[in-house]
Design an enzyme around this catalytic site. Structure first.
Site, PDB file in Angstrom:
ATOM      1  N   GLY A 124      80.968  24.997 108.091  1.00 31.13           N
ATOM      2  CA  GLY A 124      81.175  24.021 109.154  1.00 31.13           C
ATOM      3  C   GLY A 124      80.605  24.446 110.502  1.00 31.13           C
ATOM      4  O   GLY A 124      80.124  25.577 110.664  1.00 31.13           O
ATOM      5  N   HIS A 125      80.682  23.562 111.463  1.00 33.68           N
ATOM      6  CA  HIS A 125      80.112  23.839 112.780  1.00 33.68           C
ATOM      7  C   HIS A 125      80.844  24.974 113.507  1.00 33.68           C
ATOM      8  O   HIS A 125      82.041  25.135 113.362  1.00 33.68           O
ATOM      9  CB  HIS A 125      80.027  22.580 113.650  1.00 33.68           C
ATOM     10  CG  HIS A 125      81.298  21.851 113.876  1.00 33.68           C
ATOM     11  ND1 HIS A 125      81.357  20.694 114.611  1.00 33.68           N
ATOM     12  CD2 HIS A 125      82.565  22.069 113.429  1.00 33.68           C
ATOM     13  CE1 HIS A 125      82.592  20.265 114.631  1.00 33.68           C
ATOM     14  NE2 HIS A 125      83.328  21.060 113.928  1.00 33.68           N
ATOM     15  N   ASN A 126      80.062  25.760 114.208  1.00 35.08           N
ATOM     16  CA  ASN A 126      80.573  26.863 115.046  1.00 35.08           C
ATOM     17  C   ASN A 126      81.058  28.068 114.245  1.00 35.08           C
ATOM     18  O   ASN A 126      81.564  29.029 114.838  1.00 35.08           O
ATOM     19  CB  ASN A 126      81.733  26.425 115.959  1.00 35.08           C
ATOM     20  CG  ASN A 126      81.428  25.195 116.775  1.00 35.08           C
ATOM     21  OD1 ASN A 126      80.269  24.819 116.921  1.00 35.08           O
ATOM     22  ND2 ASN A 126      82.442  24.571 117.309  1.00 35.08           N
ATOM     23  N   GLN A 166      76.750  16.962 118.794  1.00 28.25           N
ATOM     24  CA  GLN A 166      76.794  18.335 118.280  1.00 28.25           C
ATOM     25  C   GLN A 166      75.570  19.046 118.835  1.00 28.25           C
ATOM     26  O   GLN A 166      74.454  18.830 118.371  1.00 28.25           O
ATOM     27  CB  GLN A 166      76.795  18.322 116.755  1.00 28.25           C
ATOM     28  CG  GLN A 166      77.983  17.549 116.164  1.00 28.25           C
ATOM     29  CD  GLN A 166      79.305  18.266 116.349  1.00 28.25           C
ATOM     30  OE1 GLN A 166      79.466  19.403 115.914  1.00 28.25           O
ATOM     31  NE2 GLN A 166      80.261  17.619 117.032  1.00 28.25           N
TER      32      GLN A 166
END
Lengths: 343, 343, 343
Positions: free
Chosen positions: B250-252, B209
Site C-alpha cells: 500500500g501507499h507510504n 496521491q
C-alpha cells in the site's frame, strides 16, 4: 513537495479560496488573504504549505508542525501552535481532499488515437478521447468524450465506455459496459467468464457464462483486480464504489453504491453487497449471501452468512467485532492459565 | 537435466573450481580435478552431476543418491555414500546457489530498441539497454546500461530505471524510480495511485496521491504484484528485498533492506518493515504499524500491532508463534473433551 | 436473454434434441417436439426458455417460474408447475451445461496472424491458428491448430501450445509447454522464476530455477493468476484442472487431474495435489505437502500437514471440517458464558 516531474501543481491560492473549495470555515477571517503554495504532510509542511490533521494518532505532531495552515476539527483548534492559520471542518480529511485536488488537478490526456493503436473501423471513438500507444480496440466498441485508454490495453468487441474515464495501461476488458468517470488502474481484467462448471469425476464441464459486467459511474478499480462476467444475470459494480488492488469479484455479484473493497479481498459468486458495505483487506465473502448496507467486514474475515445493515464483523468464520475481541481475550486467558499450570 | 531450449548451460567445471565459486571446502582435496557437467536434485542426479542437501527432510535420499558430488553440511558428510565427492559448507543451499549460477548464468539481452517499440524522443535510453517488442516508453524516461525492458511493458513518463535491471513482459510502471539490478517479473504494476479517499455517505472523494515508488537496488518483485505510490511521502522498497507473486504493497509503506514477502501477502498503508522482516504467504499487516528488524510473520497471519525485532508471530490476530501453537493445542483438547462428553 | 452483441445464439432446439444433448430423459415423451429458443435463470425464464434447478436453495422459485421447460432431479418433478416440460437428470447442472453449450457454442477465431503481431520467423504457427493484434511470439515457439492467442499477449521463446487453446489478452508465457484445449484468461503469467533464493544477512542469493511449467490438456486458468516454473523438477498442472482468478502456484507444485483451485488460493512450493483435490477461495497450502485425491480445503483454510484422500478441512491451521465447526460452537459458548458472567 511533490516531484514536479510527475505532478503539475496549480496555485498559489489564498486561504479564503481554499476554505471555499473545502466548504469549510476560517478560524480567523482576517487571514483570508494569506497565500499558500502547496499541501504537505503535517511533519514536513513549511510556512507556505497547508496540511491537515485527521487521524488523532498524529495529533502529537501538531504542536511542532511548521505548517502555515492546517485543516482540522474545531475541537482541535486550541492545540494548534500560534501563527498557524486554521481551516475548521468536521471532516478534515474530506476538506483536505478537495484542496489537494485544487493544487493537483487531474489533467485530461491529449485527445487523439496514437498511430500505433489498433482500432477497428467499426468502433465509435469520441474525437475527444485519447487512445494510447499499442491499445487494441475491437469492433463495435464505443468510447466517450475525454476518456483515456492506456497503452497496450485491450478492449474487446462491443464494450462500451462512458465519458471522462481513465483506463490504465495493460487492462483487458471484455463483455462489459462502463459508465462515466470510471477509473481502472493498470492490469485490471473485466468480463472474463465466471468460474462456472459442473464438476464431475470424469471431468468438469463448462457452463456458458452469458452475462456481462456493468460498471456504474464513478467507480475506481485497483491494479490487477479481476471482475468476472455474470453467468446469466450481470455482475454489477455500483456507482461510486472503490475497489483496491488484487481484488476478485465473482460472477453475478452485485455491489451497491459506494462499496469499498480493500486490497486482496474477494466476493464469491451471486453475493450482493448493499450500499456502502466495506470489505477490509484480505476479507472474503462466500457465495449467495447478502451483506447489508453499511456493513463492515474486517481484515481477513471470512463471511459465511448474511449480514445485517451496519453489522461489523471480524474473524473466520466472521462474528460481530465485539464478540470476536471478547473471544480473543478468552483465548489469551486460556493460554496464560495453561502457562501458569505448566510452571 | 534442464531443458536446453530454455536454459543454456556452461561448464563442465572441475570440483575445485566449484568449491571456490561456493567459498566452500572439498572434503577430499585429491578429488579437485574431477569434472562435473550439471546440477540436479538429489534423487535425479547422476555421476556427472553435482547436487546439494539442505533440508534434512531429504536426507533419506542421500544414501541412495547416484550424484557424483554433493554440497552438504560437514555434519552430514559421514552419511554420504562411498565415492560421492563432497563439498562442505555450513550454508549448503547458498553454496549451491552460487554453483548453479555458474552452470546457468543469466544472459543479457541483445542491446537495441525493437522497431515495434514506441519510444519517446525525449527518453534517454542507454545504447546498451534492450527494449522489447511493443514496449511503450514515455517522455523523460531514463533507462540504464544493460537493462532489459520486456515486450509490451509500459513505462510512464519520467520513470527512471537503473542499470542491469530486468523488467518482465506486460509490466506497467508509473511514478517510480528504480535502482540497479532490479528484477520485475511479468505483470508487475508500480506507482498507481494509492487507495486514498475521504469516505462519505454522499460519495467518496479522492485524495491526490503525490508520492512516488522508490525501488532500491537488487530488489525482485514477482508476477502480477502491485506497489502503490505514496500519498505524500514515497513508498519505498528497500535494497535486496524479495517480493513474490500477487503481493500488495500500500501507499507510504517502507520496506527496509532484504525484506521477504511471500506470495499473496499484503502490507497496508504507512506501515514500516525494518530490515530482513519476513511475511509468509497470505499474511497481512495492518496500516500505520512498525514491524521490527528480522521479525517473521507466519502464513495467513494478520498483524494488528507493532512487532519487536526478531519477533515471530502466527494467527489472526497474530500472536507469538509458541503462544499460537499452545492455543491450538488447547483448542484440540477442548474439542476432544467435548467429543468424549458427547459419547 | 443474453446480450446479442456479446453472445451468438444457436437454435431453436426441440426438447428431444436437448434431452439427447444432455444425456437425460424427458418426463413426458410426447413433448419432444416442443421448441425452445434460449436458456435462462429460473426466475427470469419465459415460455420459450429452458431453465434448470440444481441448488435446492432456489426450489422456492420453481412453482412460480414461467419457464417453458426445466432440467431437474427426478425427485423434484412433482413440484413443477403444470405445463412446464421437464428434462430429468440426476445431475441437472451438468445437463444444463451441455444444453447451454449447444445454444451458445464457442466460436473459433478467424485464422491468421494480425499484421501488428510480432512473430519470429523461427516460430512454427499453424495456418489454422489466430494470432491477435500486438501479440509477440518468440523464436522456436510452436502453436497448434485452431489455437487463439489474445491481443498483446507475449509468448517467450520455445514455448509450445497445443491445438484448440484460447490464450487471453495480455498474458505472459515463458518456459512452459501447454497441451490441447487449454484456456488461459487475460493477464495469466506462466513460467516466471520461482521464489527460490538462499537467505542471508548480507543479502539473498538467487537459486537458478531450471524447470518448466507443464500445463496438461483441458486446463483452465483464471485472470491474473500466476504459475512459477520449477526449480529443477517441473511445475505441473494436471489435465482438466480448473484454476480461478488471482491464484498462485509455486515452483515444483504438481496438480493431478481435475483439481479445482478457487480464487485467491495459493499452493506453496513442492506440494502435490492428487486428482480432483479442491482448494476453496483464499485457502493456502504450505510447501512440501501431499494433498490426497479428492481432498477439499475450505475457504481461507491454511493447510500445514498432508491430507488423506477425501479429507475435508477448514480453519487455519486446517482441521477436519466437523472438528472445526465443533470448535466454533465451543468458542460461541465460551463467549456467551463470559457475557452472562459479566452481567
Amino acid at each position: 513537495m511533490a516531484d514536479t516531474r510527475f505532478f503539475r501543481r496549480e496555485g498559489p491560492f489564498k486561504l479564503e479560496e481554499l476554505a471555499k473549495i473545502a466548504s469549510a470555515q476560517l478560524d480567523d477571517e482576517s487571514e483570508g488573504q494569506r497565500e499558500f503554495k502547496d499541501v504537505a504532510p503535517i511533519s514536513d509542511a513549511g510556512p507556505e504549505d497547508l496540511t491537515f490533521l485527521d487521524n488523532r494518532r498524529y495529533a502529537v505532531h501538531l504542536a511542532q508542525s511548521r505548517a502555515g495552515a492546517c485543516i482540522l476539527h474545531p475541537s482541535m483548534a486550541e492545540r494548534a501552535p500560534k501563527g498557524m492559520a486554521l481551516i475548521l471542518s468536521k471532516e478534515p480529511y474530506r476538506a483536505y481532499a478537495s484542496i489537494a485536488q485544487a493544487f493537483y488537478p487531474t489533467h485530461a490526456a491529449t485527445p487523439g488515437i496514437h498511430p500505433s493503436a489498433i482500432v477497428s473501423d467499426r468502433a465509435e471513438i469520441s474525437d475527444k478521447a485519447a487512445i494510447g500507444p499499442g491499445a487494441v480496440i475491437g469492433d463495435g466498441v464505443k468510447i466517450g468524450d475525454e476518456t483515456e485508454i492506456g497503452a497496450n490495453t485491450v478492449i474487446g468487441q462491443y464494450v462500451e465506455i462512458g465519458e471522462r474515464c481513465v483506463i490504465g495501461a495493460n487492462c483487458a476488458l471484455t463483455h462489459c459496459l462502463i459508465g462515466a468517470r470510471v477509473h481502472l488502474h493498470a492490469g485490471v481484467c473485466l468480463g472474463n467468464r465466471g468460474f462456472g462448471f459442473a464438476m464431475g469425476p470424469l471431468g468438469h464441464r463448462d457452463v456458458p457464462q452469458l452475462g456481462r459486467v456493468i460498471v456504474e459511474d464513478d467507480v475506481e478499480i485497483g491494479a490487477n483486480s479481476t471482475v468476472d462476467r455474470g453467468a446469466g444475470p450481470d455482475t454489477v459494480i455500483g456507482a461510486g464504489s472503490k475497489i483496491d488492488n488484487l481484488v476478485q469479484i465473482g460472477h453475478n455479484v452485485r455491489l451497491g453504491r459506494g462499496c469499498v473493497l480493500v486490497a486482496q479481498s474477494g466476493v464469491a459468486g451471486s453475493t450482493q453487497l448493499d450500499d456502502f458495505a466495506v470489505l477490509a483487506a484480505q476479507a472474503g465473502v462466500a457465495g449467495h449471501l447478502r451483506i447489508g448496507a453499511g456493513a463492515q467486514v474486517g481484515a481477513q474475515a471470512g463471511v459465511m452468512r448474511d449480514l445485517d445493515p451496519g453489522e461489523q464483523v471480524l474473524g473466520s468464520p466472521a462474528m460481530p467485532v465485539k464478540r470476536f475481541f471478547r473471544l480473543v481475550n478468552l483465548w489469551n486467558r486460556m493460554v496464560e492459565k495453561k502457562g501458569k499450570a505448566d510452571e
